[in-house]
Structures are given as C-alpha cells and as structure tokens.
Motif scaffolding. Structure first.
Motif, PDB file in Angstrom:
ATOM      1  N   PHE A  42    -108.890 -23.342  19.896  1.00 34.84           N
ATOM      2  CA  PHE A  42    -109.576 -23.624  18.635  1.00 34.84           C
ATOM      3  C   PHE A  42    -109.795 -22.358  17.831  1.00 34.84           C
ATOM      4  CE2 PHE A  42    -111.952 -26.091  15.781  1.00 34.84           C
ATOM      5  CZ  PHE A  42    -113.183 -25.496  15.523  1.00 34.84           C
ATOM      6  N   SER A  43    -110.043 -21.273  18.505  1.00 38.32           N
ATOM      7  CA  SER A  43    -110.360 -20.044  17.801  1.00 38.32           C
ATOM      8  C   SER A  43    -109.149 -19.423  17.112  1.00 38.32           C
ATOM      9  CB  SER A  43    -110.985 -19.023  18.754  1.00 38.32           C
ATOM     10  OG  SER A  43    -110.092 -18.707  19.804  1.00 38.32           O
ATOM     11  N   THR A  44    -107.960 -19.977  17.286  1.00 39.97           N
ATOM     12  CA  THR A  44    -106.796 -19.481  16.564  1.00 39.97           C
ATOM     13  C   THR A  44    -106.599 -20.202  15.241  1.00 39.97           C
ATOM     14  OG1 THR A  44    -105.252 -21.015  17.618  1.00 39.97           O
ATOM     15  CG2 THR A  44    -105.619 -18.904  18.719  1.00 39.97           C
ATOM     16  N   TYR A  45    -107.490 -21.150  14.948  1.00 39.96           N
ATOM     17  CA  TYR A  45    -107.401 -21.909  13.708  1.00 39.96           C
ATOM     18  C   TYR A  45    -108.536 -21.530  12.765  1.00 39.96           C
ATOM     19  CZ  TYR A  45    -104.200 -25.091  16.106  1.00 39.96           C
ATOM     20  OH  TYR A  45    -103.141 -25.630  16.775  1.00 39.96           O
ATOM     21  N   ALA A  46    -108.204 -21.361  11.499  1.00 34.33           N
ATOM     22  CA  ALA A  46    -109.226 -21.350  10.470  1.00 34.33           C
ATOM     23  C   ALA A  46    -109.542 -22.808  10.143  1.00 34.33           C
ATOM     24  CB  ALA A  46    -108.737 -20.625   9.230  1.00 34.33           C
ATOM     25  N   MET A  47    -110.760 -23.072   9.726  1.00 33.40           N
ATOM     26  CA  MET A  47    -111.192 -24.443   9.472  1.00 33.40           C
ATOM     27  C   MET A  47    -111.764 -24.567   8.074  1.00 33.40           C
ATOM     28  SD  MET A  47    -110.452 -25.924  12.314  1.00 33.40           S
ATOM     29  CE  MET A  47    -111.255 -27.515  12.054  1.00 33.40           C
ATOM     30  N   GLY A  48    -111.616 -25.761   7.521  1.00 35.27           N
ATOM     31  CA  GLY A  48    -112.139 -25.976   6.174  1.00 35.27           C
ATOM     32  C   GLY A  48    -112.689 -27.379   6.010  1.00 35.27           C
ATOM     33  N   TRP A  49    -113.518 -27.518   4.996  1.00 40.01           N
ATOM     34  CA  TRP A  49    -114.028 -28.823   4.564  1.00 40.01           C
ATOM     35  C   TRP A  49    -113.583 -29.037   3.117  1.00 40.01           C
ATOM     36  CZ3 TRP A  49    -116.247 -32.489   7.512  1.00 40.01           C
ATOM     37  CH2 TRP A  49    -116.790 -32.119   8.747  1.00 40.01           C
ATOM     38  N   ILE A 104    -113.964 -21.376   6.908  1.00 40.01           N
ATOM     39  CA  ILE A 104    -114.484 -20.377   7.840  1.00 40.01           C
ATOM     40  C   ILE A 104    -113.324 -19.817   8.656  1.00 40.01           C
ATOM     41  CG2 ILE A 104    -115.000 -22.122   9.618  1.00 40.01           C
ATOM     42  CD1 ILE A 104    -117.576 -20.463  10.213  1.00 40.01           C
ATOM     43  N   ILE A 105    -113.321 -18.502   8.859  1.00 34.82           N
ATOM     44  CA  ILE A 105    -112.240 -17.895   9.623  1.00 34.82           C
ATOM     45  C   ILE A 105    -112.442 -18.135  11.116  1.00 34.82           C
ATOM     46  CG2 ILE A 105    -111.920 -16.169   7.824  1.00 34.82           C
ATOM     47  CD1 ILE A 105    -113.111 -14.095   9.805  1.00 34.82           C
ATOM     48  N   TRP A 106    -111.482 -17.717  11.899  1.00 31.15           N
ATOM     49  CA  TRP A 106    -111.460 -18.040  13.322  1.00 31.15           C
ATOM     50  C   TRP A 106    -112.729 -17.624  14.057  1.00 31.15           C
ATOM     51  CZ3 TRP A 106    -111.718 -14.439  17.291  1.00 31.15           C
ATOM     52  CH2 TRP A 106    -111.700 -13.096  16.882  1.00 31.15           C
ATOM     53  N   SER A 107    -113.278 -16.472  13.705  1.00 35.40           N
ATOM     54  CA  SER A 107    -114.442 -15.954  14.429  1.00 35.40           C
ATOM     55  C   SER A 107    -115.759 -16.434  13.864  1.00 35.40           C
ATOM     56  CB  SER A 107    -114.419 -14.434  14.402  1.00 35.40           C
ATOM     57  OG  SER A 107    -114.607 -13.983  13.071  1.00 35.40           O
ATOM     58  N   GLY A 108    -115.719 -17.002  12.665  1.00 34.56           N
ATOM     59  CA  GLY A 108    -116.964 -17.370  12.000  1.00 34.56           C
ATOM     60  C   GLY A 108    -117.586 -16.234  11.210  1.00 34.56           C
ATOM     61  N   ALA A 109    -116.955 -15.072  11.224  1.00 36.19           N
ATOM     62  CA  ALA A 109    -117.547 -13.896  10.585  1.00 36.19           C
ATOM     63  C   ALA A 109    -117.433 -13.921   9.070  1.00 36.19           C
ATOM     64  CB  ALA A 109    -116.886 -12.632  11.126  1.00 36.19           C
ATOM     65  N   ARG A 110    -116.525 -14.718   8.550  1.00 38.64           N
ATOM     66  CA  ARG A 110    -116.370 -14.803   7.093  1.00 38.64           C
ATOM     67  C   ARG A 110    -116.296 -16.263   6.685  1.00 38.64           C
ATOM     68  NH1 ARG A 110    -112.409 -10.985   3.743  1.00 38.64           N
ATOM     69  NH2 ARG A 110    -114.119  -9.593   4.252  1.00 38.64           N
ATOM     70  N   ARG A 155    -103.309 -23.286  10.887  1.00 43.97           N
ATOM     71  CA  ARG A 155    -102.752 -22.555  12.023  1.00 43.97           C
ATOM     72  C   ARG A 155    -102.650 -21.067  11.734  1.00 43.97           C
ATOM     73  NH1 ARG A 155     -98.734 -26.735  12.623  1.00 43.97           N
ATOM     74  NH2 ARG A 155     -97.508 -25.476  11.205  1.00 43.97           N
ATOM     75  N   ALA A 156    -103.750 -20.472  11.457  1.00 43.30           N
ATOM     76  CA  ALA A 156    -103.828 -19.024  11.258  1.00 43.30           C
ATOM     77  C   ALA A 156    -105.301 -18.701  11.188  1.00 43.30           C
ATOM     78  CB  ALA A 156    -103.106 -18.602   9.988  1.00 43.30           C
ATOM     79  N   THR A 157    -105.620 -17.458  11.394  1.00 45.35           N
ATOM     80  CA  THR A 157    -107.024 -17.138  11.562  1.00 45.35           C
ATOM     81  C   THR A 157    -107.775 -16.921  10.264  1.00 45.35           C
ATOM     82  OG1 THR A 157    -106.403 -14.834  11.833  1.00 45.35           O
ATOM     83  CG2 THR A 157    -106.620 -16.147  13.843  1.00 45.35           C
ATOM     84  N   GLY A 158    -107.048 -16.616   9.173  1.00 45.82           N
ATOM     85  CA  GLY A 158    -107.721 -16.315   7.925  1.00 45.82           C
ATOM     86  C   GLY A 158    -108.129 -17.558   7.167  1.00 45.82           C
ATOM     87  N   SER A 182    -102.988 -27.234   0.417  1.00 42.27           N
ATOM     88  CA  SER A 182    -101.636 -26.971   0.921  1.00 42.27           C
ATOM     89  C   SER A 182    -101.613 -25.912   2.018  1.00 42.27           C
ATOM     90  CB  SER A 182    -100.713 -26.540  -0.223  1.00 42.27           C
ATOM     91  OG  SER A 182    -101.225 -25.383  -0.847  1.00 42.27           O
ATOM     92  N   ASP A 183    -102.689 -25.177   2.181  1.00 43.53           N
ATOM     93  CA  ASP A 183    -102.743 -24.156   3.226  1.00 43.53           C
ATOM     94  C   ASP A 183    -103.016 -24.732   4.608  1.00 43.53           C
ATOM     95  OD1 ASP A 183    -104.440 -21.937   0.952  1.00 43.53           O
ATOM     96  OD2 ASP A 183    -102.316 -21.950   1.526  1.00 43.53           O
ATOM     97  N   TYR A 184    -103.489 -25.970   4.663  1.00 42.34           N
ATOM     98  CA  TYR A 184    -103.952 -26.551   5.918  1.00 42.34           C
ATOM     99  C   TYR A 184    -102.893 -27.444   6.551  1.00 42.34           C
ATOM    100  CZ  TYR A 184    -108.456 -24.501   5.070  1.00 42.34           C
ATOM    101  OH  TYR A 184    -109.468 -23.591   4.874  1.00 42.34           O
ATOM    102  N   ASP A 185    -102.874 -27.430   7.871  1.00 36.77           N
ATOM    103  CA  ASP A 185    -101.828 -28.121   8.628  1.00 36.77           C
ATOM    104  C   ASP A 185    -102.266 -29.469   9.186  1.00 36.77           C
ATOM    105  OD1 ASP A 185    -101.550 -24.865   9.597  1.00 36.77           O
ATOM    106  OD2 ASP A 185     -99.839 -25.852   8.644  1.00 36.77           O
ATOM    107  N   TYR A 186    -103.530 -29.628   9.474  1.00 39.57           N
ATOM    108  CA  TYR A 186    -104.036 -30.854  10.079  1.00 39.57           C
ATOM    109  C   TYR A 186    -105.279 -31.317   9.336  1.00 39.57           C
ATOM    110  CZ  TYR A 186    -101.063 -29.146  13.821  1.00 39.57           C
ATOM    111  OH  TYR A 186    -100.003 -28.672  14.539  1.00 39.57           O
TER     112      TYR A 186
END
Length: 127
Positions: free
Chosen positions: A32-39, A54-60, A103-106, A112-116
């Motif tokens: 999971f931590s290799t994915y950036a996530m969005g709403w 949110i980026i992979w680590s939650g830091a940004r 499928r990337a950390t940023g 269009s940037d999101y895969d799933y």
C-alpha cells in the motif's frame, strides 16, 4: 487487480462532519505504501473533481481550494486505508466521493493520473 472500497458516506446537516474511509486490497496488490492516494467527487451533472491527495508516506498532502481548511486527508499504511475527515460541510459538498490509487509515490490532482478507482460513496449535505 486492486480493489478500493469506500465507506462512511451518508446524510448530514450543513456544518456537520463525516469521515470517509477507503480500504485497499487485491490479489496483485503489493504494498500500500507504494501508492499515492486521492479522493475525488462528482456531483450530478458535473465532472469528477479533485478533492485531496496524499503521498505514500503521508508527509505531503494536497487539497482543492474549495475544501482547504475543512477537509483533512490521512492514511494508515498498516491498515491499507486512506481517510478524509470532512468538517464544516456545506450543501455544495454533496456528491459521490471516490477513492483512487496511483501506482507511484508522489501526489497527483488529475483523474488521469490514477490507476484504480473505488465504486464511490454518497455524501449528502442538507441545508
């Protein structure tokens, strides 16, 4: 294949709060931590729009101007889950809210940037 399942939507009065959650899983889902996530959200008759990321680590984190200061995105990589805490809700926040994985950390703000994508959860804010 990655499955994203949103929960926490519902009906709330203006000024109220909701917390949405999105749980990630899947046979080919690696870490999971290799994915950036969005709403994102989509109101009737409108295009899907970015809400928060949110980026992979939650830091940004990143927010749409319309929700900045009211919504907070967070993630728990031990639970494969991303959240969005929504406070001071307004009728114009009414929409179907979708969780997305990239499928990337940023972080990213375009659909269009999101895969799933998840199936969405309805949020209705009454005035």
């Amino acid at each position: 294949q990655v499955q994203l399942v949103e929960s926490g939507g519902g009906l709330v009065q203006a000024g109220g709060s909701l917390r949405l959650a999105c749980a990630a899983s899947g046979r080919t889902f690696s870490t999971f931590s290799t994915y950036a996530m969005g709403w994102f959200r989509q109101a009737p008759g409108k295009e899907r729009e970015f809400v928060a990321a949110i980026i992979w680590s939650g830091a940004r984190t990143y927010y749409a101007d319309s929700v900045k200061g009211r919504f907070t995105i967070s993630r728990d990589n031990t639970k494969n889950t991303v959240y969005v805490q929504m406070n001071s809700l307004k009728p114009e926040d009414t929409a179907v809210y979708y969780c997305a994985a990239k499928r990337a950390t940023g972080g990213a703000t375009r659909t269009s940037d999101y895969d799933y994508w998840g199936q969405g959860t309805q949020v209705t804010v009454s005035s």
